[in-house]
Design an enzyme around this catalytic site. Structure first.
Site, PDB file in Angstrom:
ATOM      1  N   SER A   8       2.184  -5.094  11.427  1.00  0.00           N
ATOM      2  CA  SER A   8       3.198  -4.756  10.424  1.00  0.00           C
ATOM      3  C   SER A   8       3.537  -3.276  10.528  1.00  0.00           C
ATOM      4  O   SER A   8       2.921  -2.530  11.301  1.00  0.00           O
ATOM      5  CB  SER A   8       2.686  -5.068   9.003  1.00  0.00           C
ATOM      6  OG  SER A   8       1.575  -4.252   8.687  1.00  0.00           O
ATOM      7  N   SER A  54      -0.875  12.529   9.848  1.00  0.00           N
ATOM      8  CA  SER A  54      -0.143  12.567   8.581  1.00  0.00           C
ATOM      9  C   SER A  54       0.371  13.968   8.290  1.00  0.00           C
ATOM     10  O   SER A  54      -0.275  14.968   8.633  1.00  0.00           O
ATOM     11  CB  SER A  54      -1.062  12.111   7.447  1.00  0.00           C
ATOM     12  OG  SER A  54      -0.492  12.393   6.181  1.00  0.00           O
ATOM     13  N   TYR A  86      -8.432  10.564   2.897  1.00  0.00           N
ATOM     14  CA  TYR A  86      -7.483  10.201   3.953  1.00  0.00           C
ATOM     15  C   TYR A  86      -7.155  11.389   4.856  1.00  0.00           C
ATOM     16  O   TYR A  86      -7.257  11.308   6.084  1.00  0.00           O
ATOM     17  CB  TYR A  86      -6.205   9.658   3.305  1.00  0.00           C
ATOM     18  CG  TYR A  86      -5.093   9.338   4.283  1.00  0.00           C
ATOM     19  CD1 TYR A  86      -5.220   8.304   5.200  1.00  0.00           C
ATOM     20  CD2 TYR A  86      -3.899  10.060   4.260  1.00  0.00           C
ATOM     21  CE1 TYR A  86      -4.188   8.000   6.074  1.00  0.00           C
ATOM     22  CE2 TYR A  86      -2.864   9.762   5.126  1.00  0.00           C
ATOM     23  CZ  TYR A  86      -3.015   8.730   6.035  1.00  0.00           C
ATOM     24  OH  TYR A  86      -1.991   8.442   6.904  1.00  0.00           O
TER      25      TYR A  86
END
Length: 672
Positions: A402, A530, A543
């Site tokens: 996905s 990120s 994270y």
């Protein structure tokens, strides 16, 4: 009794067959060209996966061809099944405004004649012709289901052959018949699935380019081109199944249309809104242009003028070199709207009690856009650098079931690469592999829990045995946790889980593939990091720390491996609308990029192999932390106060939505 279906592998057909399996009894014969047998097997797997309880063995393949006598079906098969087929559903045709006159004549008219001949030889109970509202041509006024030959002009080969094929059924059929006239059929209203670029989809690429160049709030000048009519394929398939099996409706036609005509410019603006692209503004009020159009001669109406320009040699050349280069065929311009208004009262009455109704475009436009951008956008095929870099290359993509991973796999396959799909869930990977194969690509699927080190070792060993070379690795699989330290103090596993997947799993995969890359003397690894690594947003300590660790590890080993021809790229990705961020409902209102836009960054990293891919805002954040760390922390603390924790997101925060959205738009792409 049995059902015979032509065009089962086509767009409407591949959605109609599951409806027949679910709602009807008996054997279902699918007419398939000899070269399309593999496609049927792929579709069978998809149909079975979507409905595990369906008896897929009821589907029987019949080899034939639309251009052959009696569709080139074996005479012995015909003799054996004569009298046993109750319904003959003829869907096979060419649905393409850009097709030649010869193609339209051969497939639409000739194919229908041979289908009728086969139906008569089989002594079927009813012949069902899937026609089109194009049969109405340029009839001016209300065109209902009882109307057919009204002296209408037929402006193209497609219109003419749709009219002629329906006439053949009405005048020559020796068996009972029914006709279905869909409007412009677009993708599935729940998934957005579409098989090719056609109709309004020709304008999607143009909207994409405008979106990437012009801010969404900038209005663009548009022209009122009249009304169009679109319906989703799932409505069409369900309606045909229902109408075909009603008693006492032989000899009728049914309009599968939206009962409320849609302004063409309104349809474009609805799709533009889904794409977050600028909208078009019509200078004159619609009511005024409507009056003006009614009194203008048909030759002077906007759609007629566009058609005349497209048919003119000089005009065609100009259009080819302008909108043609943007993916809009000139011949499509003259058919962006309908002259007739299609009535569907008889069809609506026949569907009464079935629960079937045309959904509003606004309710599923985002699905259409998302599917097109991810699966149908063909622009990468014209990117010579991407094709040169990826054609024939094996690309391992983790988290491929996905989001960014799936979108990247599609683009890699379209560029001629061979994606090796890795994720925990094999069914989703196999569905993506089948989708890529239906589009002419090649892919392989491997299930692996990338937080399990032993599973990763088994995967890399298997890949070494299955492939002679691994050229690229995209470390995309990841886990994100949005939780403040205050709420994580008794949840140390938050930090363990993110490190296990985002850091340890990623480097374990790379280390397992390094021997092959060293031996082949080349390899490139793309790590999806990120923007948070550069901006350090609050509530993402688990994270961001795991992504920072992967960045640092890659930076160190890059100097060790460069001599072996192995290189790294870290993409500091902004906020992307993927399933990973779905649990944070706050993000539903945030400005984000799409998985396809994120995949473009990945493709750029595979092709150009930069050390980093950053955004301007990410770079600004990194500079701010370097030059003025105390000020940066105070700004971030303000954001910490404005945006609630996960528990507060349910309504406990005293901060207004306006404050949140203002900061989200100002610092677009940062995880808050």
């Amino acid at each position: 009794m049995a059902i015979f279906v032509t065009g089962a592998t086509g767009f409407i057909g591949r959605h109609l067959v599951p409806e027949l399996l679910a709602n009807r009894e008996g054997e279902i014969h699918l007419l398939v060209r000899e070269g399309s047998a593999a496609k049927v097997e792929v579709l069978k797997r998809r149909w079975q996966a979507a409905a595990p309880d369906a008896d897929i063995d009821r589907l029987a393949v019949v080899t034939g061809d639309l251009t052959g006598e009696r569709l080139a079906v074996d005479p012995e098969w015909i003799a054996e099944h004569a009298g046993s087929v109750d319904h003959f559903l003829h869907l096979a045709a060419i649905y393409d405004m850009t097709a030649t006159e010869e193609q339209n004549e051969q497939l639409n008219v000739g194919g229908t004649q041979e289908a009728l001949a086969l139906a008569e030889a089989l002594e079927v109970g009813c012949f069902h012709q899937v026609s089109s509202v194009a049969a109405a041509g340029d009839y001016e006024g209300l065109f209902d289901e009882t109307m057919f030959d009204e002296g209408q002009s037929l402006p193209s080969a497609y219109h003419r052959t749709k009219y002629e094929s329906e006439r053949v059924v009405r005048e020559q059929s020796a068996v009972p018949w029914r006709v279905y006239r869909p409007a412009i059929v677009v993708g599935h209203s729940e998934t957005g699935e579409m098989d090719k670029v056609d109709g309004p989809y020709y304008f999607f690429g143009l909207l994409q380019r405008i979106r990437d160049l012009v801010p969404g709030w900038v209005p663009l000048v548009g022209v009122d081109l009249g009304d169009t009519n679109v319906v989703p394929v799932d409505y069409v398939a369900k309606a045909i199944d229902h109408l075909a099996h009603l008693e006492g409706r032989d000899g009728e036609a049914f309009h599968l249309v939206n009962p409320d005509p849609q302004p063409a410019i309104g349809l474009i603006n609805t799709i533009a809104a889904a794409a977050r692209a600028p909208r078009f503004v019509v200078p004159l009020d619609r009511s005024l242009t409507g009056v003006a159009s009614a009194v203008l001669p048909s030759a002077l109406r906007p759609s007629s003028l566009l058609r005349a320009i497209a048919d003119n040699g000089v005009g065609r050349l100009v259009l080819d070199q302008t909108i043609g280069r943007l993916g809009v065929p000139p011949e499509v311009l003259g058919h962006v709207s309908f002259v007739p208004v299609f009535a569907s009262r008889r069809t609506e009455q026949a569907l009464a009690g079935s629960g079937l109704a045309v959904p509003t475009l606004e309710g599923y436009a985002d699905k259409l856009w998302g599917y097109w951008e991810e699966f149908l956008d063909e622009s990468i095929r014209q990117d010579k650098d991407a094709v040169r870099a990826l054609a024939g290359r094996h690309v391992v993509i983790t988290g491929a079931s996905s989001g960014i991973g799936q979108a990247t796999a599609v683009k890699v396959a379209k560029a001629g690469g061979i994606p090796i799909l890795v994720a925990r869930g094999l069914p989703n990977l196999e569905a993506l592999r089948d989708q890529l194969e239906l589009q002419g690509g090649e892919a392989y699927a491997y299930a692996c829990d990338l937080s399990d080190m032993d599973a990763i070792d088994a995967l890399t060993k298997q890949l070494g045995e299955d492939f002679a070379h691994i050229d690229y690795v995209v470390n995309n699989a990841g886990r994100s946790i949005r939780r403040s330290l205050r709420l994580s103090e008794d949840r140390f596993h938050d930090f363990e889980r993110t490190m296990q997947l985002n850091y340890f799993g990623a480097i374990r995969l790379i280390i397992g593939l390094l021997p092959m890359m060293r031996e082949q003397r080349h390899g490139h690894i793309v790590n999806i990091s990120s923007i948070g690594v550069q901006t350090n947003p609050p509530r993402f300590s688990a994270y961001v720390a795991s992504k920072s660790a992967l960045d640092s590890w890659s930076n160190v080993v890059s100097s060790e491996l460069v001599g072996d021809g192995i290189s790294f790229t870290s993409i500091h990705m902004p906020l992307v609308r993927t399933p990973m961020i779905a649990p944070t409902k706050l993000y539903d209102r945030f400005p984000t990029i799409t998985p396809a836009q994120a995949a473009d960054k990945v493709i750029g990293a595979l092709v150009d192999r930069p050390h980093e891919v950053n955004t301007h805002l990410g770079n600004l954040g990194a500079v701010a932390h370097t030059l003025a760390p105390k000020t940066a922390f105070r700004v971030l603390h303000l954001a910490y106060q404005v945006f609630p924790d996960s528990a507060a997101a349910r309504g406990d925060s005293g901060r207004s939505e306006g404050e949140q959205m203002a900061l989200a738009r100002l610092l677009k792409g940062i995880h808050w």
